[in-house]
Design a protein around this motif. Structure first.
Motif, PDB file in Angstrom:
ATOM      1  N   UNK A 194      51.376  42.815  56.310  1.00  0.00           N
ATOM      2  CA  UNK A 194      50.639  42.443  57.419  1.00  0.00           C
ATOM      3  C   UNK A 194      50.018  43.617  58.328  1.00  0.00           C
ATOM      4  N   UNK A 195      50.484  44.732  57.955  1.00  0.00           N
ATOM      5  CA  UNK A 195      50.223  46.020  58.833  1.00  0.00           C
ATOM      6  C   UNK A 195      49.233  46.842  57.972  1.00  0.00           C
ATOM      7  N   UNK A 196      49.024  46.419  57.037  1.00  0.00           N
ATOM      8  CA  UNK A 196      48.001  47.256  56.122  1.00  0.00           C
ATOM      9  C   UNK A 196      48.679  48.426  55.241  1.00  0.00           C
ATOM     10  N   UNK A 197      50.007  48.182  54.960  1.00  0.00           N
ATOM     11  CA  UNK A 197      50.748  49.094  54.113  1.00  0.00           C
ATOM     12  C   UNK A 197      50.881  48.717  52.847  1.00  0.00           C
ATOM     13  N   UNK A 198      50.340  49.573  51.628  1.00  0.00           N
ATOM     14  CA  UNK A 198      50.543  49.198  50.410  1.00  0.00           C
ATOM     15  C   UNK A 198      51.981  49.374  49.663  1.00  0.00           C
ATOM     16  N   UNK A 199      52.428  48.590  48.892  1.00  0.00           N
ATOM     17  CA  UNK A 199      53.393  48.589  48.167  1.00  0.00           C
ATOM     18  C   UNK A 199      53.275  48.501  46.858  1.00  0.00           C
ATOM     19  N   UNK A 200      53.949  49.108  45.917  1.00  0.00           N
ATOM     20  CA  UNK A 200      53.714  49.139  44.529  1.00  0.00           C
ATOM     21  C   UNK A 200      54.520  47.991  43.825  1.00  0.00           C
ATOM     22  N   UNK A 201      54.100  46.830  43.239  1.00  0.00           N
ATOM     23  CA  UNK A 201      54.631  45.879  42.767  1.00  0.00           C
ATOM     24  C   UNK A 201      55.071  46.354  41.334  1.00  0.00           C
ATOM     25  N   UNK A 202      53.881  47.082  40.515  1.00  0.00           N
ATOM     26  CA  UNK A 202      54.173  47.248  39.288  1.00  0.00           C
ATOM     27  C   UNK A 202      53.028  48.325  38.872  1.00  0.00           C
ATOM     28  N   UNK A 203      53.404  49.222  38.008  1.00  0.00           N
ATOM     29  CA  UNK A 203      52.296  50.016  37.535  1.00  0.00           C
ATOM     30  C   UNK A 203      52.264  49.511  35.947  1.00  0.00           C
ATOM     31  N   UNK A 204      50.601  49.575  35.552  1.00  0.00           N
ATOM     32  CA  UNK A 204      50.326  49.241  34.284  1.00  0.00           C
ATOM     33  C   UNK A 204      49.609  50.463  33.715  1.00  0.00           C
ATOM     34  N   UNK A 205      49.672  50.911  32.530  1.00  0.00           N
ATOM     35  CA  UNK A 205      49.151  52.107  31.898  1.00  0.00           C
ATOM     36  C   UNK A 205      47.732  51.853  31.314  1.00  0.00           C
ATOM     37  N   UNK A 206      47.005  50.732  31.566  1.00  0.00           N
ATOM     38  CA  UNK A 206      45.758  50.339  31.070  1.00  0.00           C
ATOM     39  C   UNK A 206      44.976  49.718  32.116  1.00  0.00           C
ATOM     40  N   UNK A 207      43.780  49.177  31.608  1.00  0.00           N
ATOM     41  CA  UNK A 207      42.757  48.725  32.481  1.00  0.00           C
ATOM     42  C   UNK A 207      43.436  47.003  32.854  1.00  0.00           C
ATOM     43  N   UNK A 208      43.306  46.298  33.673  1.00  0.00           N
ATOM     44  CA  UNK A 208      43.682  44.948  33.793  1.00  0.00           C
ATOM     45  C   UNK A 208      43.023  43.965  32.936  1.00  0.00           C
ATOM     46  N   UNK A 209      43.709  42.881  32.632  1.00  0.00           N
ATOM     47  CA  UNK A 209      43.094  41.755  32.217  1.00  0.00           C
ATOM     48  C   UNK A 209      43.539  40.525  32.954  1.00  0.00           C
ATOM     49  N   UNK A 210      42.418  39.838  33.536  1.00  0.00           N
ATOM     50  CA  UNK A 210      41.194  39.810  33.700  1.00  0.00           C
ATOM     51  C   UNK A 210      40.243  40.727  34.375  1.00  0.00           C
ATOM     52  N   UNK A 211      41.010  41.711  35.076  1.00  0.00           N
ATOM     53  CA  UNK A 211      40.206  42.411  36.061  1.00  0.00           C
ATOM     54  C   UNK A 211      38.997  43.348  35.567  1.00  0.00           C
ATOM     55  N   UNK A 212      39.469  43.627  34.345  1.00  0.00           N
ATOM     56  CA  UNK A 212      38.179  44.466  33.508  1.00  0.00           C
ATOM     57  C   UNK A 212      36.996  43.785  33.578  1.00  0.00           C
TER      58      UNK A 212
END
Ligand code: AMP
Ligand code: GLY
Length: 458
Positions: A282-300
């Motif tokens: 809510x305060x605009x702070x980012x937290x990492x849920x996960x890292x992926x070592x590739x492009x996203x699918x379907x984000x690509x």
């Protein structure tokens, strides 16, 4: 130039399509590809020789050496985690992606969490367990909601967001006692439940320089209203308005730059795509849920609809350690809707005939020239040709005469992606084409992009 794209999903179709648009590219090979990549101009599907094990990458190297491949782009995580980039480099093959060391950021949740803790990257509090009794004791101490994650790769299915302590216990029994996730679940990470809005933050990194891709957001839940089981992603759009310029700066400073610095300091410079799945609170702070070592699918798919620079040029520069820090983007939003097969994500059905796919020549061949109207492109994923032909070694010339029917090949089948003046127009344009495509048991969401549409004042 000749390019080899590894993979068979919508992400790989979009990557191959982008590469084929570059005038310097003669041929794009896709291993193994799908019906969509086989039909794409300048593209050809290939079947590589069988590897002797998951970590045997010699068939890729042999193919590259025999076919004058100038660049390999690796789509999925599995070959990256098992060292395809290391093997290609050793053989003098130019391949874009992280080494096996760096790919542990995706390959092991424990590695990723320890890495984040060591480098002060904001993420949910966690503990790792291999023993069911201690895991359950920790859960009863923490209470619900709570998140249980299998340590290893589990094709997007190894994460259980437990609403109750009992659900969390069941997840622990599945992973640690009943071994339902195999080796991937023999160790679990239990983490604090984060609240907020998710976004995908994907970059290209050449060991030193960082080129952020346009921001995006995907919809991981199977059903409308972001309900139902987690999937690989039922749709995505770009940009993600939740990532304001201020939050963008925070993510670069607090998440991406620390990864680049720490990997460099460890003697393993990060190269390739890096995907940070974020929760923005809510305060605009980012937290990492996960890292992926590739492009996203379907984000690509929506991201590459908006990319006006050449992906081939960017990868070439990345391989030379000269990545620019900015690319050119179409200012218009893009949105992709996944049509999945019956039963997805629990089960997957194959062999159903798909009707209503737009002819390739009716789709946008160069969306970037098409500023006045919306453009729609259907990226294929789980598709193949009927009559047992498969898609092996096929290209558009070989197909035109003898292929009449495209059938489903399981999981996510296609991603209908539209570019338009507003996010609502993009959603409507994608829905119109989606609605015309049909096959037995087809399922899709009509509300992809709802967060962005709610925020859009236009
Ligand atoms: P992952 O595979 O780690 O991206 O997790 C899949 C999905 O589970 C994410 O996209 C989130 O929606 C959800 N999720 C994972 N971890 C958390 C968390 N710590 N808090 C809330 N939701 C989470
Ligand atoms: N869309 C989520 C992923 O690629 O992991």
């Amino acid at each position: 130039m000749n390019i080899l794209v590894i993979g068979s999903g919508g992400r790989e179709h979009a990557l191959a399509w982008q590469c084929a648009k570059d005038d310097n590219v003669q041929q794009v090979y896709i291993a193994p590809g799908n019906a969509g990549t086989a039909l794409e101009p300048k593209c050809q599907n290939v079947i590589l020789e069988t590897a002797t094990s998951d970590s045997d990458h010699s068939p890729v190297i042999k193919f590259c050496q025999n076919n004058a491949i100038d660049m390999v782009i690796v789509g999925p995580e599995a070959p990256l985690v098992t060292g395809i980039i290391d093997a290609c480099r050793d053989a003098g093959v130019r391949a874009w992606g992280p080494t096996a060391y760096c790919a542990q950021l995706e390959g092991s949740k424990t590695f990723a969490k320890e890495f984040m803790a060591e480098n002060n990257i904001p993420t949910a509090a966690y503990q790792g367990f291999t023993d069911a009794a201690s895991a359950k004791a920790y859960i009863s101490e923490q209470g619900a909601p709570i998140v249980i994650k299998a340590d290893g790769l589990a094709a997007g299915k190894g994460v259980i967001v437990a609403e109750t302590v009992e659900q969390a216990y069941v997840a622990i029994d599945d992973m640690l006692a009943d071994n339902k996730f195999g080796d991937a679940g023999s160790r679990v990470v239990i983490e604090q439940f984060l609240r907020g809005e998710e976004a995908s933050f994907i970059c290209m990194i050449d060991g030193e320089n960082i080129l952020p891709m346009a921001t995006s957001q995907d919809h991981k839940r199977a059903f409308e209203g972001d309900t139902g089981p987690n999937t690989g992603g039922m749709g995505a759009y770009s940009p993600a308005p939740v990532v304001t310029p201020k939050i963008h700066d925070k993510v670069m400073a607090q998440v991406i730059q620390p990864v680049v610095d720490a990997m460099k300091a460890a003697g393993h410079p990060y190269t390739g795509f890096l995907y940070a799945g974020l929760m923005i609170d809510e305060s605009g702070n980012p937290f990492v849920i996960e890292f992926n070592c590739r492009f996203g699918d379907p984000e690509t798919q929506p991201i590459l609809m908006r990319l006006q620079s050449s992906m081939v040029d960017l990868v070439n520069k990345g391989l030379a350690g000269q990545l620019p820090i900015q690319a050119n983007w179409d200012a218009r939003p893009a949105l992709g809707i996944v049509i999945a097969s019956k039963g997805y994500p629990e089960t997957s059905s194959k062999g159903d005939v798909i009707s209503g796919l737009p002819a390739l020549d009716k789709q946008s061949s160069n969306t970037n020239d098409n500023h006045s109207s919306e453009a729609v492109k259907v990226f294929h994923a789980g598709t193949t040709f009927a009559h047992g032909k498969g898609t092996d070694n096929l290209n558009a010339d070989a197909i035109s005469d003898n292929v009449k029917e495209i059938i489903t090949n399981g999981g996510r089948v296609v991603c209908v992606t539209a570019l338009a003046d507003t996010i609502l127009d993009a959603q409507q344009a994608a829905l119109t084409v989606t609605g015309a495509i049909s096959f037995e048991g087809a399922q899709y969401r009509r509300d992809i992009g709802h967060h962005a549409i709610a925020r859009d004042p236009s």
